[in-house]
Motif scaffolding. Structure first.
Motif, PDB file in Angstrom:
ATOM      1  N   VAL A  45       0.861  -1.183   0.000  1.00  0.00           N
ATOM      2  CA  VAL A  45       0.000   0.000   0.000  1.00  0.00           C
ATOM      3  C   VAL A  45       0.903   1.241   0.000  1.00  0.00           C
ATOM      4  O   VAL A  45       1.643   1.466   0.959  1.00  0.00           O
ATOM      5  CB  VAL A  45      -0.932   0.014   1.224  1.00  0.00           C
ATOM      6  CG1 VAL A  45      -1.742   1.305   1.256  1.00  0.00           C
ATOM      7  CG2 VAL A  45      -1.853  -1.205   1.207  1.00  0.00           C
ATOM      8  N   PRO A  46       0.869   2.033  -1.052  1.00  0.00           N
ATOM      9  CA  PRO A  46       1.780   3.179  -1.142  1.00  0.00           C
ATOM     10  C   PRO A  46       1.222   4.450  -0.511  1.00  0.00           C
ATOM     11  O   PRO A  46       0.014   4.619  -0.356  1.00  0.00           O
ATOM     12  CB  PRO A  46       1.930   3.370  -2.657  1.00  0.00           C
ATOM     13  CG  PRO A  46       0.578   2.976  -3.180  1.00  0.00           C
ATOM     14  CD  PRO A  46       0.098   1.851  -2.288  1.00  0.00           C
ATOM     15  N   CYS A  47       2.131   5.352  -0.159  1.00  0.00           N
ATOM     16  CA  CYS A  47       1.780   6.751   0.078  1.00  0.00           C
ATOM     17  C   CYS A  47       1.588   7.422  -1.278  1.00  0.00           C
ATOM     18  O   CYS A  47       2.000   6.898  -2.314  1.00  0.00           O
ATOM     19  CB  CYS A  47       2.904   7.478   0.806  1.00  0.00           C
ATOM     20  SG  CYS A  47       3.441   6.776   2.349  1.00  0.00           S
ATOM     21  N   GLU A  48       1.007   8.612  -1.233  1.00  0.00           N
ATOM     22  CA  GLU A  48       0.941   9.443  -2.436  1.00  0.00           C
ATOM     23  C   GLU A  48       1.506  10.827  -2.130  1.00  0.00           C
ATOM     24  O   GLU A  48       1.253  11.389  -1.063  1.00  0.00           O
ATOM     25  CB  GLU A  48      -0.495   9.565  -2.943  1.00  0.00           C
ATOM     26  CG  GLU A  48      -1.005   8.294  -3.588  1.00  0.00           C
ATOM     27  CD  GLU A  48      -2.351   8.466  -4.255  1.00  0.00           C
ATOM     28  OE1 GLU A  48      -2.548   7.924  -5.359  1.00  0.00           O
ATOM     29  OE2 GLU A  48      -3.213   9.143  -3.657  1.00  0.00           O
ATOM     30  N   ASP A  63      -3.964  12.118   8.075  1.00  0.00           N
ATOM     31  CA  ASP A  63      -3.848  10.995   9.013  1.00  0.00           C
ATOM     32  C   ASP A  63      -3.983   9.640   8.329  1.00  0.00           C
ATOM     33  O   ASP A  63      -3.688   8.602   8.948  1.00  0.00           O
ATOM     34  CB  ASP A  63      -4.895  11.109  10.114  1.00  0.00           C
ATOM     35  CG  ASP A  63      -4.594  12.240  11.089  1.00  0.00           C
ATOM     36  OD1 ASP A  63      -3.451  12.723  11.072  1.00  0.00           O
ATOM     37  OD2 ASP A  63      -5.501  12.646  11.843  1.00  0.00           O
ATOM     38  N   ARG A  64      -4.438   9.625   7.077  1.00  0.00           N
ATOM     39  CA  ARG A  64      -4.561   8.371   6.333  1.00  0.00           C
ATOM     40  C   ARG A  64      -3.528   8.277   5.213  1.00  0.00           C
ATOM     41  O   ARG A  64      -3.673   7.479   4.290  1.00  0.00           O
ATOM     42  CB  ARG A  64      -5.982   8.223   5.768  1.00  0.00           C
ATOM     43  CG  ARG A  64      -7.033   8.043   6.868  1.00  0.00           C
ATOM     44  CD  ARG A  64      -8.436   8.044   6.331  1.00  0.00           C
ATOM     45  NE  ARG A  64      -9.404   7.910   7.419  1.00  0.00           N
ATOM     46  CZ  ARG A  64     -10.700   8.195   7.306  1.00  0.00           C
ATOM     47  NH1 ARG A  64     -11.173   8.647   6.144  1.00  0.00           N
ATOM     48  NH2 ARG A  64     -11.521   8.043   8.341  1.00  0.00           N
ATOM     49  N   SER A  65      -2.471   9.071   5.313  1.00  0.00           N
ATOM     50  CA  SER A  65      -1.422   9.037   4.294  1.00  0.00           C
ATOM     51  C   SER A  65      -0.584   7.772   4.380  1.00  0.00           C
ATOM     52  O   SER A  65       0.021   7.346   3.396  1.00  0.00           O
ATOM     53  CB  SER A  65      -0.519  10.263   4.439  1.00  0.00           C
ATOM     54  OG  SER A  65       0.114  10.254   5.721  1.00  0.00           O
ATOM     55  N   HIS A  66      -0.528   7.169   5.581  1.00  0.00           N
ATOM     56  CA  HIS A  66       0.270   5.963   5.823  1.00  0.00           C
ATOM     57  C   HIS A  66      -0.208   5.399   7.153  1.00  0.00           C
ATOM     58  O   HIS A  66      -0.870   6.092   7.931  1.00  0.00           O
ATOM     59  CB  HIS A  66       1.761   6.308   5.879  1.00  0.00           C
ATOM     60  CG  HIS A  66       2.681   5.120   5.903  1.00  0.00           C
ATOM     61  ND1 HIS A  66       3.133   4.556   7.078  1.00  0.00           N
ATOM     62  CD2 HIS A  66       3.241   4.387   4.904  1.00  0.00           C
ATOM     63  CE1 HIS A  66       3.921   3.538   6.807  1.00  0.00           C
ATOM     64  NE2 HIS A  66       4.005   3.407   5.487  1.00  0.00           N
ATOM     65  N   VAL A  67       0.131   4.145   7.421  1.00  0.00           N
ATOM     66  CA  VAL A  67      -0.224   3.575   8.725  1.00  0.00           C
ATOM     67  C   VAL A  67       0.544   4.287   9.838  1.00  0.00           C
ATOM     68  O   VAL A  67       0.093   4.328  10.988  1.00  0.00           O
ATOM     69  CB  VAL A  67       0.026   2.046   8.725  1.00  0.00           C
ATOM     70  CG1 VAL A  67       1.502   1.732   8.664  1.00  0.00           C
ATOM     71  CG2 VAL A  67      -0.642   1.379   9.918  1.00  0.00           C
ATOM     72  N   ARG A 258      -4.513   6.368   1.600  1.00  0.00           N
ATOM     73  CA  ARG A 258      -5.658   7.199   1.965  1.00  0.00           C
ATOM     74  C   ARG A 258      -6.982   6.515   1.636  1.00  0.00           C
ATOM     75  O   ARG A 258      -7.985   6.726   2.330  1.00  0.00           O
ATOM     76  CB  ARG A 258      -5.562   8.568   1.280  1.00  0.00           C
ATOM     77  CG  ARG A 258      -5.546   8.511  -0.241  1.00  0.00           C
ATOM     78  CD  ARG A 258      -5.320   9.888  -0.860  1.00  0.00           C
ATOM     79  NE  ARG A 258      -5.210   9.794  -2.306  1.00  0.00           N
ATOM     80  CZ  ARG A 258      -6.251   9.769  -3.134  1.00  0.00           C
ATOM     81  NH1 ARG A 258      -7.477   9.864  -2.659  1.00  0.00           N
ATOM     82  NH2 ARG A 258      -6.055   9.672  -4.452  1.00  0.00           N
ATOM     83  N   VAL A 259      -6.997   5.686   0.599  1.00  0.00           N
ATOM     84  CA  VAL A 259      -8.208   4.930   0.243  1.00  0.00           C
ATOM     85  C   VAL A 259      -8.298   3.651   1.063  1.00  0.00           C
ATOM     86  O   VAL A 259      -9.354   3.306   1.606  1.00  0.00           O
ATOM     87  CB  VAL A 259      -8.206   4.606  -1.266  1.00  0.00           C
ATOM     88  CG1 VAL A 259      -9.394   3.697  -1.625  1.00  0.00           C
ATOM     89  CG2 VAL A 259      -8.232   5.889  -2.087  1.00  0.00           C
ATOM     90  N   HIS A 260      -7.182   2.945   1.162  1.00  0.00           N
ATOM     91  CA  HIS A 260      -7.160   1.679   1.905  1.00  0.00           C
ATOM     92  C   HIS A 260      -7.563   1.886   3.361  1.00  0.00           C
ATOM     93  O   HIS A 260      -8.379   1.128   3.904  1.00  0.00           O
ATOM     94  CB  HIS A 260      -5.758   1.073   1.821  1.00  0.00           C
ATOM     95  CG  HIS A 260      -5.577  -0.177   2.619  1.00  0.00           C
ATOM     96  ND1 HIS A 260      -6.109  -1.392   2.225  1.00  0.00           N
ATOM     97  CD2 HIS A 260      -4.954  -0.411   3.798  1.00  0.00           C
ATOM     98  CE1 HIS A 260      -5.795  -2.314   3.120  1.00  0.00           C
ATOM     99  NE2 HIS A 260      -5.097  -1.747   4.085  1.00  0.00           N
ATOM    100  N   LEU A 261      -7.002   2.911   4.004  1.00  0.00           N
ATOM    101  CA  LEU A 261      -7.310   3.149   5.411  1.00  0.00           C
ATOM    102  C   LEU A 261      -8.718   3.690   5.598  1.00  0.00           C
ATOM    103  O   LEU A 261      -9.378   3.415   6.604  1.00  0.00           O
ATOM    104  CB  LEU A 261      -6.280   4.099   6.019  1.00  0.00           C
ATOM    105  CG  LEU A 261      -4.855   3.522   6.113  1.00  0.00           C
ATOM    106  CD1 LEU A 261      -3.874   4.593   6.589  1.00  0.00           C
ATOM    107  CD2 LEU A 261      -4.824   2.323   7.041  1.00  0.00           C
ATOM    108  N   ALA A 262      -9.206   4.474   4.640  1.00  0.00           N
ATOM    109  CA  ALA A 262     -10.589   4.952   4.717  1.00  0.00           C
ATOM    110  C   ALA A 262     -11.573   3.798   4.626  1.00  0.00           C
ATOM    111  O   ALA A 262     -12.547   3.706   5.376  1.00  0.00           O
ATOM    112  CB  ALA A 262     -10.869   5.971   3.609  1.00  0.00           C
ATOM    113  N   ASN A 263     -11.304   2.838   3.723  1.00  0.00           N
ATOM    114  CA  ASN A 263     -12.174   1.678   3.586  1.00  0.00           C
ATOM    115  C   ASN A 263     -12.179   0.810   4.841  1.00  0.00           C
ATOM    116  O   ASN A 263     -13.188   0.192   5.177  1.00  0.00           O
ATOM    117  CB  ASN A 263     -11.734   0.834   2.384  1.00  0.00           C
ATOM    118  CG  ASN A 263     -12.025   1.512   1.059  1.00  0.00           C
ATOM    119  OD1 ASN A 263     -12.815   2.441   0.994  1.00  0.00           O
ATOM    120  ND2 ASN A 263     -11.386   1.029  -0.003  1.00  0.00           N
TER     121      ASN A 263
END
Length: 268
Positions: A45-48, A63-67, A258-263
């Motif tokens: 899962v990458p950062c952007e 806050d959802r840019s990375h774990v 940001r998408v993975h953590l939001a989901n």
């Protein structure tokens, strides 16, 4: 290159996580623990980052840019900004960076070498030839060495063209994979062309010291760490680095943090 703020941040994080899966490695930020299950298997899962024409990189997603978002902001961002001029010089692939959203996988690792307590002590480290990424299209790699113990000797990074690896296959079309042996690869790397002007497969080595920043094409080069010895008989030594894996902007994008953590926090 000197980024003195990185080491205390990463040392503190390493102490908190204490992730030492095998004796020679401490994983400070392990991308294999931040993955997304896809139909073909787990993918990083990458950062952007938004890359601007003025050479600045802005981490996207708050806050959802990375774990570990604060660590990504304070560590990955300055390393990426320092590497951007070198990334822009790559030719295979040529990365067009201005005004682009760039996907980057963030890793930090410590290579640990035991003390040289005697003739039978295993006080050295040798890396294996490899390229980075499995299901991810890693176009380029950034390595920043923020700590190198002075007792470590050797450990140059060696590079070679990917030609020996890229012509291997197993299956219906070709079964030459089993023909790649250590002695054949060694011959290709060390023997010269017919006119004696070059090696059969181009290779080079780069010395690594504290503060070294390396940027190279993962599509063009395979790499490994050459023999590194700890000359200290009293204590283990380490070489600590940040790695940024630059995902090919021309490939299908990975699902970003940001998408993975939001989901992951959506109600089911």
């Amino acid at each position: 290159m000197d980024l003195p703020s990185l080491r205390p941040l990463l040392d503190a994080h390493a102490t908190r996580t204490a992730d030492r899966p095998i004796p020679r490695y401490q994983m400070i930020v392990d991308p294999n623990l931040f993955v997304r299950e896809e139909k073909d298997g787990a993918a990083w899962v990458p950062c952007e980052f938004d890359v601007h024409a003025n050479g600045m990189a802005q981490l996207v997603g708050a806050d959802r840019s990375h774990v570990f978002p604060q660590l990504a902001e304070q560590v990955a961002t300055p390393v990426l900004e320092a590497a951007l001029p070198l990334l822009a010089k790559l030719r295979r692939p040529r990365l067009l960076l201005d005004g682009r959203k760039l996907q980057v996988v963030f890793k930090a690792q410590r290579i640990i070498v035991p003390p040289s307590t005697g003739a039978s002590a295993d006080s050295e480290y040798v890396g294996l030839w490899h390229v980075d990424g499995h299901r991810e299209h890693v176009a380029a790699v950034v390595l920043y060495y923020y700590k190198v113990d002075p007792s470590l000797q050797g450990g140059d990074m060696e590079f070679c063209g990917r030609e020996p690896m890229d012509v291997l296959a197993i299956g219906d079309c070709s079964n030459n994979y089993n023909g790649l042996k250590a002695n054949r690869l060694r011959t290709a790397l060390r023997s010269q062309t017919e006119d004696g002007t070059d090696t059969a497969v181009q290779n080079c080595r780069v010395p690594v010291a504290e503060g070294t920043l390396l940027v190279f094409s993962n599509y063009q080069m395979a790499h490994r760490v050459l023999r590194m010895v700890n000359n200290n008989a009293e204590a283990e030594a380490s070489r600590d680095f940040v790695a940024l894996f630059i995902i090919d902007p021309a490939a299908k994008p990975l699902v970003p943090a940001r998408v993975h953590l939001a989901n992951s926090v959506l109600p089911s």
